[in-house]
Design a protein around this motif. Structure first.
Motif, PDB file in Angstrom:
ATOM      1  N   ARG A  16       0.857  -1.185   0.000  1.00 35.66           N
ATOM      2  CA  ARG A  16       0.000   0.000   0.000  1.00 35.66           C
ATOM      3  C   ARG A  16       0.894   1.235   0.000  1.00 35.66           C
ATOM      4  N   GLN A  17       0.350   2.338  -0.509  1.00 35.93           N
ATOM      5  CA  GLN A  17       1.058   3.595  -0.443  1.00 35.93           C
ATOM      6  C   GLN A  17       1.431   3.843   1.018  1.00 35.93           C
ATOM      7  N   GLY A  18       2.701   4.147   1.244  1.00 40.53           N
ATOM      8  CA  GLY A  18       3.132   4.388   2.624  1.00 40.53           C
ATOM      9  C   GLY A  18       3.625   3.139   3.339  1.00 40.53           C
ATOM     10  N   SER A  38      10.386   2.155 -11.235  1.00 44.00           N
ATOM     11  CA  SER A  38       9.235   2.679 -10.498  1.00 44.00           C
ATOM     12  C   SER A  38       8.358   3.448 -11.473  1.00 44.00           C
ATOM     13  N   THR A  39       7.158   2.945 -11.702  1.00 43.35           N
ATOM     14  CA  THR A  39       6.283   3.639 -12.660  1.00 43.35           C
ATOM     15  C   THR A  39       5.875   5.007 -12.118  1.00 43.35           C
ATOM     16  N   GLY A  40       5.733   5.135 -10.787  1.00 43.62           N
ATOM     17  CA  GLY A  40       5.412   6.441 -10.201  1.00 43.62           C
ATOM     18  C   GLY A  40       6.529   7.443 -10.488  1.00 43.62           C
ATOM     19  N   LEU A  43       6.516   8.371 -14.170  1.00 43.23           N
ATOM     20  CA  LEU A  43       5.429   9.301 -14.497  1.00 43.23           C
ATOM     21  C   LEU A  43       5.724  10.700 -13.953  1.00 43.23           C
ATOM     22  N   ARG A  44       6.259  10.752 -12.721  1.00 41.81           N
ATOM     23  CA  ARG A  44       6.572  12.078 -12.159  1.00 41.81           C
ATOM     24  C   ARG A  44       7.646  12.776 -12.992  1.00 41.81           C
ATOM     25  N   ALA A  45       8.604  12.013 -13.517  1.00 42.56           N
ATOM     26  CA  ALA A  45       9.633  12.605 -14.386  1.00 42.56           C
ATOM     27  C   ALA A  45       8.997  13.135 -15.670  1.00 42.56           C
ATOM     28  N   GLY A  64      -5.527  11.173  -7.849  1.00 47.27           N
ATOM     29  CA  GLY A  64      -5.382   9.858  -7.221  1.00 47.27           C
ATOM     30  C   GLY A  64      -5.873   8.722  -8.094  1.00 47.27           C
ATOM     31  N   GLY A  65      -6.189   9.018  -9.348  1.00 46.40           N
ATOM     32  CA  GLY A  65      -6.668   7.971 -10.258  1.00 46.40           C
ATOM     33  C   GLY A  65      -5.534   7.166 -10.866  1.00 46.40           C
ATOM     34  N   LEU A  66      -5.878   6.236 -11.732  1.00 43.83           N
ATOM     35  CA  LEU A  66      -4.872   5.407 -12.390  1.00 43.83           C
ATOM     36  C   LEU A  66      -4.725   5.817 -13.848  1.00 43.83           C
ATOM     37  N   ASP A  93       8.272  -1.697  -9.469  1.00 42.96           N
ATOM     38  CA  ASP A  93       7.605  -1.050  -8.340  1.00 42.96           C
ATOM     39  C   ASP A  93       6.478  -0.162  -8.876  1.00 42.96           C
ATOM     40  N   GLY A  94       5.239  -0.501  -8.567  1.00 40.43           N
ATOM     41  CA  GLY A  94       4.104   0.312  -9.023  1.00 40.43           C
ATOM     42  C   GLY A  94       3.366  -0.294 -10.203  1.00 40.43           C
ATOM     43  N   PHE A  95       3.831  -1.420 -10.655  1.00 40.63           N
ATOM     44  CA  PHE A  95       3.247  -2.106 -11.813  1.00 40.63           C
ATOM     45  C   PHE A  95       3.427  -3.604 -11.615  1.00 40.63           C
ATOM     46  N   PRO A 100      -5.416  -6.395 -16.169  1.00 42.33           N
ATOM     47  CA  PRO A 100      -4.881  -6.292 -17.538  1.00 42.33           C
ATOM     48  C   PRO A 100      -3.378  -5.990 -17.559  1.00 42.33           C
ATOM     49  N   GLN A 101      -2.892  -5.201 -16.590  1.00 44.69           N
ATOM     50  CA  GLN A 101      -1.451  -4.942 -16.529  1.00 44.69           C
ATOM     51  C   GLN A 101      -0.682  -6.205 -16.161  1.00 44.69           C
ATOM     52  N   ALA A 102      -1.240  -7.015 -15.254  1.00 50.74           N
ATOM     53  CA  ALA A 102      -0.573  -8.269 -14.866  1.00 50.74           C
ATOM     54  C   ALA A 102      -0.484  -9.199 -16.075  1.00 50.74           C
ATOM     55  N   GLY A 135       3.486  14.248   3.581  1.00 49.62           N
ATOM     56  CA  GLY A 135       3.184  15.485   2.859  1.00 49.62           C
ATOM     57  C   GLY A 135       3.793  15.689   1.485  1.00 49.62           C
ATOM     58  N   ARG A 136       3.772  14.645   0.606  1.00 52.43           N
ATOM     59  CA  ARG A 136       4.235  14.834  -0.768  1.00 52.43           C
ATOM     60  C   ARG A 136       3.194  15.639  -1.543  1.00 52.43           C
ATOM     61  N   GLU A 137       3.588  16.188  -2.714  1.00 47.05           N
ATOM     62  CA  GLU A 137       2.682  17.094  -3.431  1.00 47.05           C
ATOM     63  C   GLU A 137       1.340  16.452  -3.791  1.00 47.05           C
ATOM     64  N   ARG A 146      -8.337   8.240  -1.964  1.00 52.48           N
ATOM     65  CA  ARG A 146      -8.668   7.657  -3.270  1.00 52.48           C
ATOM     66  C   ARG A 146      -7.632   6.600  -3.662  1.00 52.48           C
ATOM     67  N   ARG A 147      -6.336   6.898  -3.461  1.00 51.22           N
ATOM     68  CA  ARG A 147      -5.292   5.945  -3.853  1.00 51.22           C
ATOM     69  C   ARG A 147      -5.390   4.664  -3.035  1.00 51.22           C
ATOM     70  N   LEU A 148      -5.680   4.825  -1.735  1.00 54.60           N
ATOM     71  CA  LEU A 148      -5.794   3.621  -0.898  1.00 54.60           C
ATOM     72  C   LEU A 148      -7.019   2.802  -1.296  1.00 54.60           C
TER      73      LEU A 148
HETATM   74  P1  ADP Z   1       2.027   5.810  -4.612  1.00 54.20           P
HETATM   75  O1  ADP Z   1       2.886   6.917  -4.113  1.00 54.20           O
HETATM   76  O2  ADP Z   1       0.579   6.089  -4.562  1.00 54.20           O
HETATM   77  O3  ADP Z   1       2.471   4.465  -4.161  1.00 54.20           O
HETATM   78  P2  ADP Z   1       3.309   5.696  -7.199  1.00 54.20           P
HETATM   79  O4  ADP Z   1       4.419   6.590  -6.844  1.00 54.20           O
HETATM   80  O5  ADP Z   1       3.609   4.274  -7.530  1.00 54.20           O
HETATM   81  O6  ADP Z   1       2.133   5.730  -6.153  1.00 54.20           O
HETATM   82  O7  ADP Z   1       2.484   6.320  -8.417  1.00 54.20           O
HETATM   83  C1  ADP Z   1       1.958   7.630  -8.342  1.00 54.20           C
HETATM   84  C2  ADP Z   1       0.764   7.755  -9.270  1.00 54.20           C
HETATM   85  O8  ADP Z   1       1.147   7.397 -10.603  1.00 54.20           O
HETATM   86  C3  ADP Z   1      -0.391   6.805  -8.959  1.00 54.20           C
HETATM   87  O9  ADP Z   1      -1.245   7.328  -7.976  1.00 54.20           O
HETATM   88  C4  ADP Z   1      -1.066   6.692 -10.329  1.00 54.20           C
HETATM   89  O10 ADP Z   1      -1.843   7.836 -10.613  1.00 54.20           O
HETATM   90  C5  ADP Z   1       0.107   6.677 -11.277  1.00 54.20           C
HETATM   91  N1  ADP Z   1       0.580   5.306 -11.557  1.00 54.20           N
HETATM   92  C6  ADP Z   1       1.775   4.742 -11.186  1.00 54.20           C
HETATM   93  N2  ADP Z   1       1.868   3.472 -11.611  1.00 54.20           N
HETATM   94  C7  ADP Z   1       0.709   3.198 -12.255  1.00 54.20           C
HETATM   95  C8  ADP Z   1       0.175   2.046 -12.899  1.00 54.20           C
HETATM   96  N3  ADP Z   1       0.870   0.888 -12.955  1.00 54.20           N
HETATM   97  N4  ADP Z   1      -1.055   2.130 -13.444  1.00 54.20           N
HETATM   98  C9  ADP Z   1      -1.750   3.270 -13.404  1.00 54.20           C
HETATM   99  N5  ADP Z   1      -1.334   4.386 -12.808  1.00 54.20           N
HETATM  100  C10 ADP Z   1      -0.109   4.362 -12.232  1.00 54.20           C
END
Ligand code: ADP
Length: 192
Positions: A16-18, A38-40, A43-45, A64-66, A93-95, A100-102, A135-137, A146-148
């Motif tokens: 879980r997040q955190g 790390s997909t997060g 994406l942030r990059a 907080g969506g996907l 990490d994050g995927f 469908p992703q699996a 307290g991340r952005e 929503r993320r949880l």
């Molecule tokens: P968290 O900090 O919530 O663990 P991440 O850092 O892994 O999340 O990802 C941040 C955000 O990027 C997610 O809340 C989501 O919007 C998007 N994201 C990351 N990985 C995926 C994924 N595999 N599928 C869909 N969205 C993703």
């Protein structure tokens, strides 16, 4: 140390997040010499670089969506085909976050079999408290909730998907960083 058992280490990591996933991933990368994917972070990059994909992902992420499966599957396919991940192993990490992703992942990997999918398990109340404190952005109260919630809805079934394929290892993550690390390494070695 590079790899474990036969061939490079290939892991998927859940939590879980955190749950402390980021910290433990950094240690895994150091210990096993694998790529941290790390997909997060990716994406942030993309958001920071204001690429087309980043601009599209930004709104979804802050609510907080996907991000859509097609986009995610493409990003991960390209990254896993890069030399470091392809030959030296990885911690993903994050995927996958959805079924469908699996399914896409097992096609992407083909013969590059996963050693395990590891879930760092921390109770919901504890991760909620930890996230409010960091307290991340994108850690708005609404975003956290929503993320949880999405994690329970979308990602728990993914854990079951790996479990049904005898690939899931659950590590108790409700402890200090060092204790969780020891548990994680033992679990990985037992699975290899
Ligand atoms: P968290 O900090 O919530 O663990 P991440 O850092 O892994 O999340 O990802 C941040 C955000 O990027 C997610 O809340 C989501 O919007 C998007 N994201 C990351 N990985 C995926 C994924 N595999 N599928 C869909 N969205 C993703």
């Amino acid at each position: 140390m590079s790899g474990i058992g036969e061939g490079p280490l290939r892991l998927v990591i859940f939590g879980r997040q955190g749950a402390g996933k980021g910290t433990q991933c950094a240690r895994l990368v150091e210990e096993f010499g694998v790529a941290h994917i790390s997909t997060g972070d990716m994406l942030r990059a993309a958001v920071a670089a204001e690429t087309d994909m980043g601009l599209k992902a930004k709104a979804v992420m802050s609510s907080g969506g996907l991000v859509g499966d097609d986009i995610m599957n493409g990003i991960v396919r390209d990254r896993l085909d890069e030399t470091d991940a392809n030959t030296g192993g990885f911690v993903l990490d994050g995927f996958p976050r959805t079924i469908p992703q699996a399914e896409a992942l097992s096609i992407i990997l083909g013969k590059r079999e996963l050693h395990a999918a590891v879930n760092i398990d921390v109770p919901l109340e504890e991760v909620t408290a930890r996230m409010k404190a960091r307290g991340r952005e994108d850690d708005t109260e609404e975003g956290i909730a929503r993320r949880l919630e999405l994690y329970e809805q979308e990602t728990q079934p993914v854990l079951e998907w790996f479990s049904a394929r005898n690939r899931l290892i659950t590590v108790d993550g409700f402890s200090t960083e060092d204790i969780v690390w020891d548990r994680l390494v033992s679990a990985i070695k037992a699975a290899a």
